[in-house]
Every structure is written in structure tokens, then in C-alpha cells.
Write a protein that holds these residues in place. Structure first.
Motif, PDB file in Angstrom:
ATOM      1  N   ASN A   6       0.804  -1.215   0.000  1.00 50.16           N
ATOM      2  CA  ASN A   6       0.000   0.000   0.000  1.00 50.16           C
ATOM      3  C   ASN A   6       0.849   1.284   0.000  1.00 50.16           C
ATOM      4  OD1 ASN A   6      -2.488   1.211  -0.210  1.00 50.16           O
ATOM      5  ND2 ASN A   6      -2.757   1.371   1.994  1.00 50.16           N
ATOM      6  N   PRO A   7       1.730   1.426  -0.981  1.00 47.79           N
ATOM      7  CA  PRO A   7       2.600   2.608  -1.011  1.00 47.79           C
ATOM      8  C   PRO A   7       1.831   3.878  -1.339  1.00 47.79           C
ATOM      9  CG  PRO A   7       2.771   1.425  -3.067  1.00 47.79           C
ATOM     10  CD  PRO A   7       1.906   0.582  -2.153  1.00 47.79           C
ATOM     11  N   THR A   8       2.367   4.987  -0.899  1.00 42.25           N
ATOM     12  CA  THR A   8       1.837   6.303  -1.251  1.00 42.25           C
ATOM     13  C   THR A   8       2.728   6.904  -2.339  1.00 42.25           C
ATOM     14  OG1 THR A   8       3.219   7.479   0.338  1.00 42.25           O
ATOM     15  CG2 THR A   8       1.066   6.665   1.133  1.00 42.25           C
ATOM     16  N   TYR A   9       2.276   7.994  -2.916  1.00 40.95           N
ATOM     17  CA  TYR A   9       3.072   8.701  -3.906  1.00 40.95           C
ATOM     18  C   TYR A   9       4.423   9.102  -3.320  1.00 40.95           C
ATOM     19  CZ  TYR A   9       4.445  12.238  -7.301  1.00 40.95           C
ATOM     20  OH  TYR A   9       5.129  12.969  -8.234  1.00 40.95           O
ATOM     21  N   GLU A  10       4.409   9.570  -2.096  1.00 39.72           N
ATOM     22  CA  GLU A  10       5.651   9.982  -1.434  1.00 39.72           C
ATOM     23  C   GLU A  10       6.605   8.792  -1.266  1.00 39.72           C
ATOM     24  OE1 GLU A  10       2.545  10.965  -0.423  1.00 39.72           O
ATOM     25  OE2 GLU A  10       2.799  13.006  -1.188  1.00 39.72           O
ATOM     26  N   ASP A  11       6.050   7.617  -0.926  1.00 45.52           N
ATOM     27  CA  ASP A  11       6.881   6.413  -0.808  1.00 45.52           C
ATOM     28  C   ASP A  11       7.538   6.086  -2.151  1.00 45.52           C
ATOM     29  OD1 ASP A  11       6.108   5.920   1.892  1.00 45.52           O
ATOM     30  OD2 ASP A  11       4.366   4.760   1.225  1.00 45.52           O
ATOM     31  N   VAL A  12       6.736   6.101  -3.207  1.00 43.30           N
ATOM     32  CA  VAL A  12       7.226   5.722  -4.535  1.00 43.30           C
ATOM     33  C   VAL A  12       8.272   6.712  -5.035  1.00 43.30           C
ATOM     34  CG1 VAL A  12       6.550   5.360  -6.946  1.00 43.30           C
ATOM     35  CG2 VAL A  12       5.132   4.441  -5.091  1.00 43.30           C
ATOM     36  N   THR A  13       8.034   7.995  -4.832  1.00 43.61           N
ATOM     37  CA  THR A  13       8.989   8.995  -5.326  1.00 43.61           C
ATOM     38  C   THR A  13      10.245   9.086  -4.467  1.00 43.61           C
ATOM     39  OG1 THR A  13       7.823  10.797  -4.189  1.00 43.61           O
ATOM     40  CG2 THR A  13       7.228  10.370  -6.492  1.00 43.61           C
ATOM     41  N   SER A  14      10.278   8.384  -3.364  1.00 47.85           N
ATOM     42  CA  SER A  14      11.498   8.343  -2.542  1.00 47.85           C
ATOM     43  C   SER A  14      12.558   7.453  -3.191  1.00 47.85           C
ATOM     44  CB  SER A  14      11.180   7.810  -1.141  1.00 47.85           C
ATOM     45  OG  SER A  14      10.990   6.395  -1.184  1.00 47.85           O
ATOM     46  N   HIS A  15      12.129   6.634  -4.163  1.00 47.04           N
ATOM     47  CA  HIS A  15      13.009   5.708  -4.883  1.00 47.04           C
ATOM     48  C   HIS A  15      13.536   4.592  -3.985  1.00 47.04           C
ATOM     49  CE1 HIS A  15      12.786   8.535  -8.160  1.00 47.04           C
ATOM     50  NE2 HIS A  15      13.164   9.478  -7.328  1.00 47.04           N
ATOM     51  N   VAL A  53       7.157  -7.958 -17.947  1.00 42.81           N
ATOM     52  CA  VAL A  53       7.300  -8.762 -16.725  1.00 42.81           C
ATOM     53  C   VAL A  53       5.931  -9.159 -16.168  1.00 42.81           C
ATOM     54  CG1 VAL A  53       9.524  -7.712 -16.121  1.00 42.81           C
ATOM     55  CG2 VAL A  53       7.434  -6.707 -15.274  1.00 42.81           C
ATOM     56  N   PRO A  54       5.895 -10.220 -15.366  1.00 46.24           N
ATOM     57  CA  PRO A  54       4.622 -10.645 -14.774  1.00 46.24           C
ATOM     58  C   PRO A  54       4.042  -9.559 -13.863  1.00 46.24           C
ATOM     59  CG  PRO A  54       6.304 -12.340 -14.474  1.00 46.24           C
ATOM     60  CD  PRO A  54       7.003 -11.121 -15.008  1.00 46.24           C
ATOM     61  N   ALA A  55       2.730  -9.419 -13.917  1.00 42.96           N
ATOM     62  CA  ALA A  55       2.049  -8.450 -13.065  1.00 42.96           C
ATOM     63  C   ALA A  55       2.199  -8.846 -11.602  1.00 42.96           C
ATOM     64  CB  ALA A  55       0.563  -8.372 -13.427  1.00 42.96           C
ATOM     65  N   MET A  56       2.271  -7.833 -10.789  1.00 37.17           N
ATOM     66  CA  MET A  56       2.320  -8.007  -9.342  1.00 37.17           C
ATOM     67  C   MET A  56       1.067  -7.334  -8.775  1.00 37.17           C
ATOM     68  SD  MET A  56       6.359  -7.122  -8.894  1.00 37.17           S
ATOM     69  CE  MET A  56       6.491  -7.647  -7.183  1.00 37.17           C
ATOM     70  N   GLU A  57       1.011  -7.195  -7.468  1.00 37.19           N
ATOM     71  CA  GLU A  57      -0.148  -6.552  -6.879  1.00 37.19           C
ATOM     72  C   GLU A  57      -0.195  -5.082  -7.298  1.00 37.19           C
ATOM     73  OE1 GLU A  57      -2.647  -6.385  -2.751  1.00 37.19           O
ATOM     74  OE2 GLU A  57      -0.652  -7.279  -2.746  1.00 37.19           O
ATOM     75  N   PHE A  58      -1.383  -4.647  -7.682  1.00 36.22           N
ATOM     76  CA  PHE A  58      -1.630  -3.263  -8.084  1.00 36.22           C
ATOM     77  C   PHE A  58      -2.128  -2.499  -6.871  1.00 36.22           C
ATOM     78  CE2 PHE A  58      -4.739  -0.025  -9.458  1.00 36.22           C
ATOM     79  CZ  PHE A  58      -3.936   0.750 -10.286  1.00 36.22           C
ATOM     80  N   TRP A  59      -1.483  -1.380  -6.609  1.00 34.79           N
ATOM     81  CA  TRP A  59      -1.897  -0.501  -5.516  1.00 34.79           C
ATOM     82  C   TRP A  59      -2.437   0.767  -6.139  1.00 34.79           C
ATOM     83  CZ3 TRP A  59      -1.845  -2.910  -0.994  1.00 34.79           C
ATOM     84  CH2 TRP A  59      -0.962  -3.975  -0.827  1.00 34.79           C
ATOM     85  N   ARG A  60      -3.720   1.028  -5.971  1.00 30.95           N
ATOM     86  CA  ARG A  60      -4.350   2.217  -6.558  1.00 30.95           C
ATOM     87  C   ARG A  60      -3.749   3.478  -5.937  1.00 30.95           C
ATOM     88  NH1 ARG A  60      -9.210   3.396  -9.347  1.00 30.95           N
ATOM     89  NH2 ARG A  60      -9.954   5.488  -8.860  1.00 30.95           N
TER      90      ARG A  60
END
Length: 145
Positions: free
Chosen positions: A25-34, A117-124
């Protein structure tokens, strides 16, 4: 990407979100932290009787530069790398064949960098990211039907 896919006849819904990383359940801030390894993705729901998966893959390759590892226009970061996540072996075959045809076409001087690549869990993604271009009256890619 979302705005372009929404133009395709037979696409019934789109959602933007995150896939491919390690954090639940990442947030935008988590994802952009790299630090999570996620990519920003567009999940496309479609009616196969109206549009083929092959057409959707063609649209994907048409609306961005697939030779760039981080190809999303002004957004040049690892979470924007070019990738197709497949859900079935048939989708994998179609995506690989399309990538191979594009590479063989000579349209691009550089190799096609898009990963398949194979799909993984999608987090909206957060609601303010959904239909972002539409909500902010931004220009978007236009595709040929």
C-alpha cells in the motif's frame, strides 16, 4: 498514459497506481522516494470484443519513447521506466512479439528498453492522481484509432 488509453474505443476504465515494489500500500511519497522499487502504472480495463490486447500494446508503444529507460517526458525517474506488466502467458507472447516487431522495424536507432514482466499486486494511487490530466485540463497525448 491514462488519458491516452481512455481515448481507445473498448477501454472501459483506467486507474493509475503503483506496481512492482516491495512496500504494501505505497503512497506517492513512498514511490517517489526511490526506496520501494515501485513504478507508476496505468491499469487498463477493456472489453476484448471491442479492442484487442494487441491494440492496447500498440498504443503503449505509440504514446511514449520505448527506447528510454525512464521515458515519461518531463518525468525522468526510475518510477517511470517503460514496462508492460502481463497477466497471462498469452499477453506475454503478444507483448514480446510487438516489442520484437518494433525493434526489427528500424523505427528507433536505440534498442527498445521496455521491460515485459509478470504483473504483481496493483496498488491504486491516491484519488488526486486519478484522471489527473482531465481534472487539471492538461494537454495529453492523442492517438490514432
Amino acid at each position: 498514459m491514462e488519458a491516452a488509453f481512455r481515448q481507445v474505443k473498448g477501454v472501459t476504465d483506467t486507474a493509475v497506481g503503483y506496481m512492482g515494489g516491495t512496500l504494501k500500500n505505497p503512497t506517492y511519497e513512498d514511490v517517489t522516494s526511490h526506496r520501494t522499487g515501485h513504478m507508476e502504472v496505468c491499469q487498463v480495463t477493456y472489453e476484448p470484443a471491442q479492442v484487442s490486447y494487441e491494440k492496447l500494446v500498440a498504443v503503449f508503444f505509440q504514446i511514449h519513447n520505448p527506447t528510454s529507460f525512464n521515458p515519461d517526458g518531463h518525468d525522468l525517474a526510475s518510477q517511470y521506466r517503460s514496462v508492460i506488466f502481463f497477466h497471462t502467458p498469452e499477453q506475454e507472447k503478444i507483448a514480446v512479439a510487438a516489442k520484437d516487431r518494433l525493434q526489427a522495424s528500424g523505427k528507433f536507432e536505440k534498442p527498445i528498453a521496455a521491460a515485459i514482466v509478470p504483473a504483481m499486486e496493483f496498488w491504486r494511487a491516491e484519488e488526486y492522481h486519478q484522471r489527473y490530466a482531465e481534472k487539471h485540463n492538461l494537454a495529453s497525448c492523442h492517438i490514432t484509432p
